[in-house]
Design a protein around this motif. Structure first.
Motif, short mmCIF file in Angstrom:
data_model
loop_
_atom_site.label_atom_id
_atom_site.label_comp_id
_atom_site.label_asym_id
_atom_site.label_seq_id
_atom_site.Cartn_x
_atom_site.Cartn_y
_atom_site.Cartn_z
N THR A 1 0.82 -1.20 0.00
CA THR A 1 0.00 0.00 0.00
C THR A 1 0.86 1.25 0.00
OG1 THR A 1 -1.69 -1.20 1.23
CG2 THR A 1 -1.87 1.18 1.20
N GLU B 1 2.24 1.60 -3.47
CA GLU B 1 1.21 2.05 -4.42
C GLU B 1 0.91 3.53 -4.22
OE1 GLU B 1 -1.55 -1.91 -5.16
OE2 GLU B 1 -1.98 -0.59 -3.47
N SER C 1 10.44 -1.16 6.04
CA SER C 1 9.77 -2.45 6.22
C SER C 1 10.70 -3.61 5.88
CB SER C 1 8.51 -2.53 5.37
OG SER C 1 8.85 -2.61 4.01
N LYS D 1 12.08 -6.51 -5.47
CA LYS D 1 11.79 -7.80 -6.07
C LYS D 1 10.72 -7.62 -7.13
CE LYS D 1 10.71 -9.85 -2.23
NZ LYS D 1 10.15 -10.74 -1.21
N MET E 1 8.08 -9.26 -7.43
CA MET E 1 6.75 -9.40 -6.86
C MET E 1 6.83 -9.21 -5.35
SD MET E 1 3.59 -9.98 -7.49
CE MET E 1 3.67 -10.68 -9.14
N GLN E 2 6.20 -8.21 -4.87
CA GLN E 2 6.23 -7.96 -3.44
C GLN E 2 4.85 -8.21 -2.85
OE1 GLN E 2 8.68 -6.95 -1.04
NE2 GLN E 2 6.92 -7.60 0.18
N SER E 3 4.82 -9.01 -1.85
CA SER E 3 3.56 -9.27 -1.19
C SER E 3 3.35 -8.27 -0.07
CB SER E 3 3.55 -10.69 -0.62
OG SER E 3 4.57 -10.81 0.36
N GLY E 4 2.10 -8.09 0.28
CA GLY E 4 1.80 -7.16 1.34
C GLY E 4 0.74 -7.73 2.26
N ARG E 5 -0.04 -6.87 2.81
CA ARG E 5 -1.11 -7.28 3.70
C ARG E 5 -2.10 -8.17 2.93
NH1 ARG E 5 -6.14 -5.08 4.42
NH2 ARG E 5 -5.63 -3.40 2.98
N LEU F 1 -3.82 -10.57 0.66
CA LEU F 1 -3.46 -11.09 -0.66
C LEU F 1 -2.89 -10.03 -1.57
CD1 LEU F 1 -5.19 -13.48 0.36
CD2 LEU F 1 -6.16 -13.65 -1.92
N TRP F 2 -2.81 -8.82 -1.08
CA TRP F 2 -2.39 -7.74 -1.97
C TRP F 2 -0.92 -7.86 -2.31
CZ3 TRP F 2 -6.90 -6.62 -3.31
CH2 TRP F 2 -7.94 -6.45 -2.40
N THR G 1 3.81 -5.63 -8.43
CA THR G 1 4.94 -6.09 -9.23
C THR G 1 6.00 -5.00 -9.33
OG1 THR G 1 3.83 -5.36 -11.24
CG2 THR G 1 3.52 -7.65 -10.60
N ARG H 1 7.93 -8.34 12.46
CA ARG H 1 7.25 -8.11 11.20
C ARG H 1 6.39 -9.29 10.76
NH1 ARG H 1 6.53 -2.98 10.16
NH2 ARG H 1 8.45 -1.78 10.33
N ARG I 1 3.57 -15.15 9.74
CA ARG I 1 3.83 -15.15 8.30
C ARG I 1 5.16 -15.87 8.09
NH1 ARG I 1 1.64 -11.04 4.47
NH2 ARG I 1 2.64 -11.40 2.49
N ARG J 1 -0.30 -18.42 -0.44
CA ARG J 1 -0.56 -17.47 -1.52
C ARG J 1 0.44 -17.66 -2.64
NH1 ARG J 1 -0.87 -15.13 3.41
NH2 ARG J 1 1.37 -14.73 3.33
N TYR K 1 1.74 -15.69 -5.90
CA TYR K 1 1.68 -14.36 -6.51
C TYR K 1 2.04 -14.44 -7.99
CZ TYR K 1 1.68 -12.83 -1.67
OH TYR K 1 1.36 -12.64 -0.36
N THR L 1 -3.17 -12.48 -7.34
CA THR L 1 -2.72 -13.35 -6.25
C THR L 1 -3.77 -14.44 -6.04
OG1 THR L 1 -1.62 -11.51 -5.15
CG2 THR L 1 -2.04 -13.47 -3.83
N GLN M 1 -10.75 -8.28 -4.10
CA GLN M 1 -10.43 -9.63 -3.64
C GLN M 1 -11.72 -10.40 -3.44
OE1 GLN M 1 -7.76 -9.82 -0.26
NE2 GLN M 1 -8.77 -11.65 0.50
#
Lengths: 557, 425
Positions: free
Chosen positions: A478, A481, A514, A519, A521-525, A527-528, A531, B229, B284, B340, B342, B347, B403
């Motif tokens: 987020t 973005e 953080s 990368k 593809m970066q994952s976040g909170r 499923l978000w 790229t 984290r 995680r 998950r 990606y 996703t 989603q």
């Protein structure tokens, strides 16, 4: 085609640089600078020849550069049709005005103009410079030390070129390509085998007939040799500068110690460069400048059939020690471009004052007086590269990638101890699979990839993100973005541009905090995800936008 | 959580009570609902797919109910919808020699959750609506002589329809980069329509009818701690709600050996949504893998209040009171995982989980040897108290800022299919 062969082909097909350096003190601009009144900036009149080459004016004069021209001489901007350029010059010659600069971007016009000996004579008598007067295209990073500017090769003496390349480029092909682009009769000499990098640096630094005149670095990345070379050169340069400083009796004890270390042969660290700047005060260092030139995309056109430019794209340049340079790039769309370049150079004599040095050191050419004015002039006129970007790259690619390479590499090689851009370049090298070069970069820049976000931000001089919520969320997607949205908002113009960029910067700092590395593809909170996650690159992008008003992208949705 | 199932048992047994023929012919109609399950678990198909586990994760708009402190995870506005289809399987004790049971129930499809989350600086506001109970059942079984207690147990029949909705205003505040607190003020409504009879539809003996509504203010308080984290730990407390409803008696009730007609008499009873305290954690473990676990203490003992109406044996000679009845508090355990994958711009997620549902049927504690107490003991203590095990699985896809998730939950008491959507602004 193998990568190396491809690069060679691109090299051979690419074209390069006009770096019109008013070499000696006899340069009209230098004279103008000497005559200028520090307290009352001399108005500069620009005569812009029209019509411009198809497609070029808007692009060459776009955004930043055009506005810059207007800032310099908005009150006296005069446009003249290309057909009457010669007549205009004659009229100006009748009323010499040292503040008048003429710029034509149509090399045919200029070539036509300079074919006439009388016109050349006219030009030499005027306090007048013509941008892109002599186009030299080199698909190389060209590097010339300050002292060389005042000691151009004399007629008959071959230009001694030193080039670095990590690829197996045939020397003969390289030399032939360069010679073809230089004024006719210019010969290039290289040594085979080369001495080691440290010796080369000394030979470049020293004077004498055995010195090197130019250093060219093929491709965008530093090789081991280049890194060693630059390191040694910087040491020599620092030693020399501080010696001069000491001779003026203006050296503190810490600076004297630094000088001793440098002259003793001790390697300099990044922190030392900071001290060098401090020691030299406002005068600033006069270090070498290296302009990386993107080789462009691959092409199947044989080296001796370079395509010609049909349009021109103005892109960045480099911010080095507060100096700004511009990179004019063209796209080959019509045949015979190299002939145009060659013709444009025909009128130039290797022995003239305006010998088309490929590189110059601006700092050394200005005094404390008139620095700003001279910088503007030089920035707009004298330093202009015109590499032909060959092949099948579209305009967007050219605009997007060219400044990036220049910006990053210059930051890395020329100091500016910019860990951020170094890391971005590192990432680019890794993406390209150039592990060896990436390793060299790490070593040469003392990059510590294990540095914590805290350490990294501290190195950037950035305070931790004080947004408790972002820290708690720890959601880089987020934040990233939102940062992109802010950048796009800034690009859309308006008075909030700076604020939007600042907000974007803070968001990117939060991403870095953080502790997530760039990368694809970066994952976040939840499923978000996002790229092409690279907060380091986006920070660099912000720097480009702020410094040059050029956004290398990606574009905004 | 999914007490509905065992609740149905409760209702069964209570209607079985109704079936008491000779001495115990009355029924405790209000006890119809005492074993019904509540959907106290986290809304959202994502949580449902992970064993209905979300207290320690709480990272989307459904956190407004599951753990309001998790709202602080959201950095932008988010809207969430949920739809649920539930097949209720209520196991009721029917008169017999060996504690036979029958299953009753219905299928309910409802929009079950809606929330909107608005981040404001370090605070977050949320508006939400959550249906924590939507129970429907129609049942009927015959009477039979029960050797174990030497008496005849009436059959019973009836219908149950209960809706328990909550409308909440959630709030969270981030105190430090590691700690967030949150709470929700909840306006909770109940809408009950039940009718239970002993006997048969052609010859009903007695029973109760409850057609009433009520509303209460209640609340949720939560905390979310992120020591690192990748790990977060949450706690949440749900205050529950006690509604007062009016029930109407029907038919004749045996008192001192005489049938007394009490048709039309009204009584106040209480319908209780129990308090709940939950601890949860999420890890995680990898970029694409999250493990979650919750432990929830549900205070089912709240269900027996001072207004617990003993319909059977109203005769004071039988010395039956609310003190004879109880429901034990239980620990529910939930655990799950989400994997998950990606892709560029998309996703995909798959989830699985497991949860326990300890029995929480109404229990009877005899205090003397009178026949009535033997009958009650039979009615409420015949079925062994077991812990049900439920399984969940599901998946989700996120494209752009949307989603969609789906989850299936299978357990002895009820099967669920949950579909939810989340939109980020």
């Amino acid at each position: 085609m193998s990568p190396i062969r491809s690069k060679i082909a691109r090299f051979a097909l690419a074209s390069g640089t006009l770096l019109c350096a008013a070499a000696a003190g006899t340069s009209p601009v230098a004279k103008a600078a000497e005559r200028c009144d520090c307290n009352r900036p001399e108005p500069v009149q620009w005569l812009v020849a029209e019509p411009m080459p198809e497609g070029s004016p808007r692009q060459l004069f776009n955004d930043f550069l055009f506005r810059r021209f207007q800032r310099v001489a908005v009150a006296r901007d005069v446009r003249v049709p290309a057909a009457s350029l010669a007549a205009t010059l004659r009229s100006i010659a009748a009323r010499p005005d040292p503040g008048t600069l003429v710029m034509t971007l149509d090399r045919n016009d200029y070539a036509e103009l300079t074919r006439e000996p009388s016109n050349r004579d006219l030009l030499s008598k005027l306090s007048l410079e013509v941008a892109n007067a002599r186009l030299v295209t080199l698909p190389l990073h060209v590097f010339v030390p300050d002292p060389r500017v005042r000691r151009m090769p004399t007629a008959g003496r071959p230009l001694r070129l030193l080039y670095f390349t990590a690829y197996n480029v045939p020397g003969a092909a390289l030399i032939a390509s360069i010679e073809r682009m230089l004024p006719q009769g210019t010969k290039i000499k290289t040594d085979d085998p080369w001495p080691n990098a440290e010796t080369l640096a000394q030979q470049l630094w020293e004077s004498g007939d055995d010195r090197y005149d130019l250093v060219a670095i093929l491709d965008e990345e530093p090789s081991t040799n280049v890194a060693r070379f630059l390191k040694e050169y910087r040491r020599l340069e620092t030693c020399d500068r501080l010696k001069r400083q000491q001779a003026r009796g203006d050296v503190s004890s810490s600076c004297a110690q630094l000088m001793q270390r440098a002259c003793r042969g001790d390697a300099l660290r990044d922190a030392d460069r900071d001290q060098v700047r401090q020691c030299e005060g406002s005068d600033g260092p006069s270090g070498p400048l290296l302009l990386p030139i993107d080789l462009g995309g691959s092409t199947s056109v044989p080296p001796n059939q370079l395509p010609a430019p049909a349009s021109h794209l103005m892109t960045v340049l480099i911010d080095y020690e507060g100096q700004e340079f511009y990179d004019f790039r063209t796209q080959p769309a019509r045949p015979g471009a190299i002939a145009v370049v060659r013709d444009a150079l025909q009128g130039a004599s290797p022995t003239s004052d305006a010998y088309p040095l490929l590189m110059t050191n601006l700092r050394a050419r200005r005094g404390a007086c008139c620095a700003q004015e001279l910088r503007r002039v030089l920035g707009d006129v004298y330093i202009a590269m015109m590499p032909l970007v060959a092949g099948n790259r579209d305009a967007h690619d050219v605009q997007a990638s060219s400044p990036v390479g220049s910006y990053l590499l210059n930051a890395v090689l020329l100091g500016r101890d910019d860990a951020l851009r170094s890391l971005v370049l590192y990432g680019r090298l890794r993406e390209q699979g150039d592990e060896e070069k990436a390793a060299v970069l790490l070593q040469s820049r003392n990059l510590d990839l294990r540095a914590s976000p805290d350490q990294f931000l501290k190195r950037l001089g950035v305070k931790r993100d004080d947004n408790v919520r972002r820290q708690f969320s720890g959601d880089p997607v987020t934040s990233y973005e939102n940062a992109l949205q802010e950048i796009c908002r800034a690009n859309s113009g308006g008075t909030s541009r700076d604020k939007a960029l600042e907000r974007a910067r803070k968001l990117l700092y939060a991403c870095i905090e953080s502790n997530r590395v760039p990368k694809s593809m970066q994952s976040g909170r939840g499923l978000w995800s996002i790229t092409q996650y690279d907060p380091y690159w986006q920070l660099t992008r912000i720097g480009l936008i702020e410094s040059f008003n050029v956004d290398p992208g990606p574009g905004c949705p | 959580m999914k007490r509905l199932v065992s609740a149905s048992r409760a209702a069964a047994s209570l209607f079985l009570v109704v079936a008491c023929a000779t001495t115990a012919r009355a029924q405790t109609n209000e006890r119809v609902w005492e074993e019904l399950d509540f959907r106290l678990v986290a809304p959202g198909a994502r949580a449902a797919g992970m064993g209905k586990t979300f207290v320690g994760l709480a990272d989307d708009a459904t956190a407004a109910f599951s753990n309001p402190a998790g709202l602080s995870n959201l950095l932008e506005e988010e809207v969430s919808f949920e739809f649920q289809a539930v097949r209720i399987k209520h196991e009721r004790l029917v008169p017999g020699a060996y504690g036979q049971t029958e299953r009753f129930g219905d299928t309910v499809v409802v929009p079950s959750f809606l929330s909107f989350v608005l981040p404001l600086g370090q605070s977050t506001l949320s508006l939400f609506s959550n249906r924590i109970q939507d129970y429907r059942e129609e049942f009927q079984f015959a009477g039979r002589f029960v050797d174990a207690i030497g008496t005849y147990q009436d059959g019973a029949f009836g219908t149950i329809a209960v809706k328990n909705d909550t409308y909440g205003l959630g709030f969270s505040y981030v105190f430090t980069p590691y700690l967030s607190f949150g709470g929700s003020l909840v306006y909770s409504t109940i809408d009950v329509a039940t009718s239970g009879r002993s006997g048969t539809p052609l010859n009903p003996r007695n029973g109760t009818d409850t057609n009433d509504t009520d509303a209460r203010l209640t609340g949720i308080a939560g905390m979310l701690l992120k020591p690192s984290r990748t790990v977060s730990v949450g706690m949440v407390y749900y205050a529950g709600a006690t509604y007062t409803l009016q029930t109407t008696l029907f038919g004749s009730f045996l008192e001192r050996g005489v049938d007394v007609v009490r048709t039309g008499e009204e009584r106040l009873v209480e319908y209780v949504v129990p308090r709940r305290f939950a601890l949860g954690a999420s890890w995680r473990m990898l970029d694409g893998l999250t493990l979650v676990a919750d432990a929830t203490r549900v205070m089912y003992s709240d269900l027996v209040t001072d207004r617990f109406l003993v319909v059977d044996y109203m005769d004071t000679e039988e010395r039956l009171s609310a003190a004879n009845f109880s429901v034990r508090d239980v620990w529910e355990l939930h655990a799950g995982a989400e994997y998950r994958h990606y892709l560029a711009g998309v996703t995909l997620a798959v989830r699985a989980g497991v949860f326990t549902d300890p029995d929480h049927r109404l229990q009877f504690t005899p205090t003397n040897d009178r026949q009535a107490q033997k009958v009650m003991d039979y009615q409420f203590n015949t079925i062994d108290q077991e812990t049900d095990l439920g399984y969940t699985f599901g998946g989700g896809v996120a494209v752009g800022r949307t989603q969609v998730d789906i989850a299936v939950s299978l357990s002895p008491d009820r099967d669920e299919v949950t579909v939810s959507m989340v939109f980020r602004h």
